[in-house]
Motif scaffolding. Structure first.
Motif, PDB file in Angstrom:
ATOM      1  N   SER A  48       0.846  -1.182   0.000  1.00 26.86           N
ATOM      2  CA  SER A  48       0.000   0.000   0.000  1.00 26.86           C
ATOM      3  C   SER A  48       0.885   1.237   0.000  1.00 26.86           C
ATOM      4  N   PRO A  49       0.353   2.371  -0.467  1.00 28.17           N
ATOM      5  CA  PRO A  49       1.119   3.614  -0.355  1.00 28.17           C
ATOM      6  C   PRO A  49       1.509   3.917   1.086  1.00 28.17           C
ATOM      7  N   GLU A  50       0.610   3.622   2.019  1.00 29.29           N
ATOM      8  CA  GLU A  50       0.894   3.904   3.425  1.00 29.29           C
ATOM      9  C   GLU A  50       2.075   3.084   3.940  1.00 29.29           C
ATOM     10  N   ALA A  51       2.152   1.808   3.542  1.00 28.70           N
ATOM     11  CA  ALA A  51       3.266   0.964   3.973  1.00 28.70           C
ATOM     12  C   ALA A  51       4.572   1.436   3.353  1.00 28.70           C
ATOM     13  N   THR A  52       4.515   1.822   2.072  1.00 27.37           N
ATOM     14  CA  THR A  52       5.718   2.338   1.410  1.00 27.37           C
ATOM     15  C   THR A  52       6.216   3.589   2.127  1.00 27.37           C
ATOM     16  N   LEU A  53       5.314   4.491   2.453  1.00 26.81           N
ATOM     17  CA  LEU A  53       5.710   5.733   3.120  1.00 26.81           C
ATOM     18  C   LEU A  53       6.186   5.487   4.544  1.00 26.81           C
ATOM     19  N   ARG A  54       5.599   4.520   5.218  1.00 29.98           N
ATOM     20  CA  ARG A  54       6.059   4.199   6.566  1.00 29.98           C
ATOM     21  C   ARG A  54       7.503   3.710   6.526  1.00 29.98           C
ATOM     22  N   ALA A  55       7.810   2.855   5.556  1.00 25.56           N
ATOM     23  CA  ALA A  55       9.186   2.381   5.423  1.00 25.56           C
ATOM     24  C   ALA A  55      10.123   3.529   5.082  1.00 25.56           C
ATOM     25  N   LEU A  56       9.667   4.429   4.241  1.00 19.41           N
ATOM     26  CA  LEU A  56      10.493   5.559   3.813  1.00 19.41           C
ATOM     27  C   LEU A  56      10.877   6.458   4.978  1.00 19.41           C
ATOM     28  N   GLU A  57      10.024   6.526   5.999  1.00 23.95           N
ATOM     29  CA  GLU A  57      10.307   7.370   7.153  1.00 23.95           C
ATOM     30  C   GLU A  57      11.551   6.912   7.926  1.00 23.95           C
ATOM     31  N   PHE A  58      11.915   5.644   7.781  1.00 23.72           N
ATOM     32  CA  PHE A  58      13.084   5.125   8.497  1.00 23.72           C
ATOM     33  C   PHE A  58      14.392   5.395   7.752  1.00 23.72           C
ATOM     34  N   ILE A  59      14.294   5.944   6.552  1.00 23.80           N
ATOM     35  CA  ILE A  59      15.467   6.092   5.694  1.00 23.80           C
ATOM     36  C   ILE A  59      15.879   7.548   5.624  1.00 23.80           C
ATOM     37  N   LYS A 106      -7.822 -17.974   5.402  1.00 19.45           N
ATOM     38  CA  LYS A 106      -7.908 -19.041   6.408  1.00 19.45           C
ATOM     39  C   LYS A 106      -6.769 -18.988   7.413  1.00 19.45           C
ATOM     40  N   TYR A 107      -5.580 -18.569   6.973  1.00 21.44           N
ATOM     41  CA  TYR A 107      -4.385 -18.698   7.818  1.00 21.44           C
ATOM     42  C   TYR A 107      -3.619 -17.385   8.014  1.00 21.44           C
ATOM     43  N   LYS A 108      -4.247 -16.243   7.798  1.00 25.40           N
ATOM     44  CA  LYS A 108      -3.524 -14.970   7.826  1.00 25.40           C
ATOM     45  C   LYS A 108      -2.901 -14.638   9.180  1.00 25.40           C
ATOM     46  N   GLN A 109      -3.349 -15.294  10.242  1.00 23.17           N
ATOM     47  CA  GLN A 109      -2.735 -15.025  11.539  1.00 23.17           C
ATOM     48  C   GLN A 109      -1.348 -15.650  11.659  1.00 23.17           C
ATOM     49  N   TYR A 110      -0.992 -16.519  10.703  1.00 17.51           N
ATOM     50  CA  TYR A 110       0.286 -17.232  10.785  1.00 17.51           C
ATOM     51  C   TYR A 110       1.390 -16.631   9.908  1.00 17.51           C
ATOM     52  N   TYR A 111       1.021 -15.821   8.921  1.00 16.80           N
ATOM     53  CA  TYR A 111       2.045 -15.318   8.005  1.00 16.80           C
ATOM     54  C   TYR A 111       1.607 -14.026   7.339  1.00 16.80           C
ATOM     55  N   GLY A 112       2.530 -13.373   6.692  1.00 15.63           N
ATOM     56  CA  GLY A 112       2.246 -12.165   5.933  1.00 15.63           C
ATOM     57  C   GLY A 112       3.552 -11.616   5.383  1.00 15.63           C
ATOM     58  N   TYR A 113       3.510 -10.399   4.918  1.00 11.89           N
ATOM     59  CA  TYR A 113       4.721  -9.710   4.476  1.00 11.89           C
ATOM     60  C   TYR A 113       5.237  -8.832   5.610  1.00 11.89           C
ATOM     61  N   VAL A 114       6.549  -8.798   5.746  1.00 10.03           N
ATOM     62  CA  VAL A 114       7.205  -7.894   6.686  1.00 10.03           C
ATOM     63  C   VAL A 114       8.146  -6.996   5.904  1.00 10.03           C
ATOM     64  N   PHE A 115       8.140  -5.721   6.224  1.00  9.18           N
ATOM     65  CA  PHE A 115       9.077  -4.763   5.643  1.00  9.18           C
ATOM     66  C   PHE A 115      10.354  -4.809   6.465  1.00  9.18           C
ATOM     67  N   TYR A 116      11.474  -5.092   5.818  1.00  7.32           N
ATOM     68  CA  TYR A 116      12.783  -5.113   6.467  1.00  7.32           C
ATOM     69  C   TYR A 116      13.628  -3.962   5.929  1.00  7.32           C
ATOM     70  N   ILE A 117      14.205  -3.177   6.831  1.00  7.21           N
ATOM     71  CA  ILE A 117      15.011  -2.033   6.433  1.00  7.21           C
ATOM     72  C   ILE A 117      16.359  -2.145   7.127  1.00  7.21           C
ATOM     73  N   GLY A 118      17.425  -2.088   6.338  1.00  7.89           N
ATOM     74  CA  GLY A 118      18.774  -2.193   6.872  1.00  7.89           C
ATOM     75  C   GLY A 118      19.663  -1.083   6.336  1.00  7.89           C
ATOM     76  N   LYS A 119      20.681  -0.734   7.112  1.00 10.06           N
ATOM     77  CA  LYS A 119      21.618   0.332   6.741  1.00 10.06           C
ATOM     78  C   LYS A 119      23.039  -0.237   6.657  1.00 10.06           C
ATOM     79  N   LYS A 120      23.729   0.035   5.558  1.00 10.18           N
ATOM     80  CA  LYS A 120      25.100  -0.406   5.373  1.00 10.18           C
ATOM     81  C   LYS A 120      26.032   0.554   6.118  1.00 10.18           C
ATOM     82  N   LEU A 121      26.741   0.046   7.110  1.00  9.22           N
ATOM     83  CA  LEU A 121      27.554   0.912   7.965  1.00  9.22           C
ATOM     84  C   LEU A 121      29.024   0.971   7.579  1.00  9.22           C
ATOM     85  N   ARG A 122      29.472   0.015   6.781  1.00 11.21           N
ATOM     86  CA  ARG A 122      30.894  -0.030   6.424  1.00 11.21           C
ATOM     87  C   ARG A 122      31.022  -0.536   4.998  1.00 11.21           C
ATOM     88  N   PRO A 123      32.185  -0.269   4.339  1.00 14.77           N
ATOM     89  CA  PRO A 123      32.385  -0.748   2.959  1.00 14.77           C
ATOM     90  C   PRO A 123      32.298  -2.258   2.872  1.00 14.77           C
TER      91      PRO A 123
END
Length: 267
Positions: free
Chosen positions: A30-41, A250-267
């Protein structure tokens, strides 16, 4: 292939692309999920990129037709290269960029995520919503890392277990479709092991699957079947897509998509 197991990758690739081209989004989100992730960057000025006019170099890997890319373009000054294996998707992507009047800094190219056409340490941001599964989470975060500048970010969504135990039916489905599905803890650890500082991980809301993906897919399936009357392969693909929606309900309580955000700290 039975509609009750297997992977979508077992179907004809051209047919898969033809079907998903009918959808505004090729996966949950969703646009909202994309923007939420963007706030961490943060941009080069160390301010959140959402709403910022800081120019950065970004790649949207497995961009599809660009639903999420246009959100990024509207809320940043990023120069974004979308890359996807499907020429059909890329054609629609570039039409989408022109319709949003961002074609001067947003452009799609055909290519493979196994060999991304970027120089080492040339990107500030790698984005991949619902696409890293094509190469695998662990391989993707490792192989794409050298392309990021130090201080650059990776942001991806990936299928994730919400519980340590789950019913056999859904476990079998996902083990066939995407054996690398794992818990948030496992994937965050892989992100850290690959050389990123984990910045955030949050589950996409249920509406990202229902309202934005499965509901529009009902009409898309009808359109697709009208274009392929009597085609057994087309009918089976549509049954598979419908079965996926039924499993989620039927099984949405067991799985879904998670947004993962990571930052590269060194070369």
């Amino acid at each position: 292939m039975s509609e009750k197991n297997g992977s979508i990758y077992a179907f004809d690739y051209t047919m898969i692309c033809e079907y998903f081209a009918l959808l505004k989004r090729q996966g949950p989100g969703s646009p909202e999920a994309t923007l939420r992730a963007l706030e961490f960057i943060e941009g080069p000025d160390r301010k959140p990129l959402s709403g910022s006019m800081v120019p950065i170099q970004a790649a949207d890997v497995g961009c599809g037709t660009g639903g999420q890319t246009m959100i990024l373009a509207e809320h940043t000054a990023a120069r974004i290269t979308g890359i996807d294996l499907s020429p059909q998707f890329i054609g629609l992507f570039n039409e989408n960029a022109a319709a949003h009047n961002v074609q001067g800094r947003v452009h799609g190219i055909t290519g493979t995520m196994e060999r991304l056409p970027f120089e080492k340490e040339s990107l500030d941001l790698i984005w991949a919503e619902g696409s890293i599964a094509h190469i695998g989470f662990e391989r993707g975060v490792n192989e794409w890392r050298p392309l990021l500048k130090t201080g650059g970010y990776i942001a991806v969504t990936d299928a994730t277990w919400f519980t340590d135990e789950r019913p056999q039916e859904i476990a079998a489905f996902w083990n066939d479709a995407y054996p690398e599905i794992g818990t948030t803890a496992v994937k965050t650890a892989r992100l850290q092991k690959a050389g990123y500082m984990p910045v955030a991980a949050f589950a996409l809301p249920e509406t990202c699957w229902t309202d934005n993906y499965f509901t529009p897919a009902v009409e898309a399936r009808q359109q697709f079947l009208k274009k392929h009357p009597g085609d057994k392969a087309a009918a089976e693909l549509m049954r598979f897509q419908q079965h996926e929606a039924e499993l989620y309900e039927k099984y949405k309580q067991y799985y879904g998509y998670v947004f993962y955000i990571g930052k590269k700290l060194r070369p």
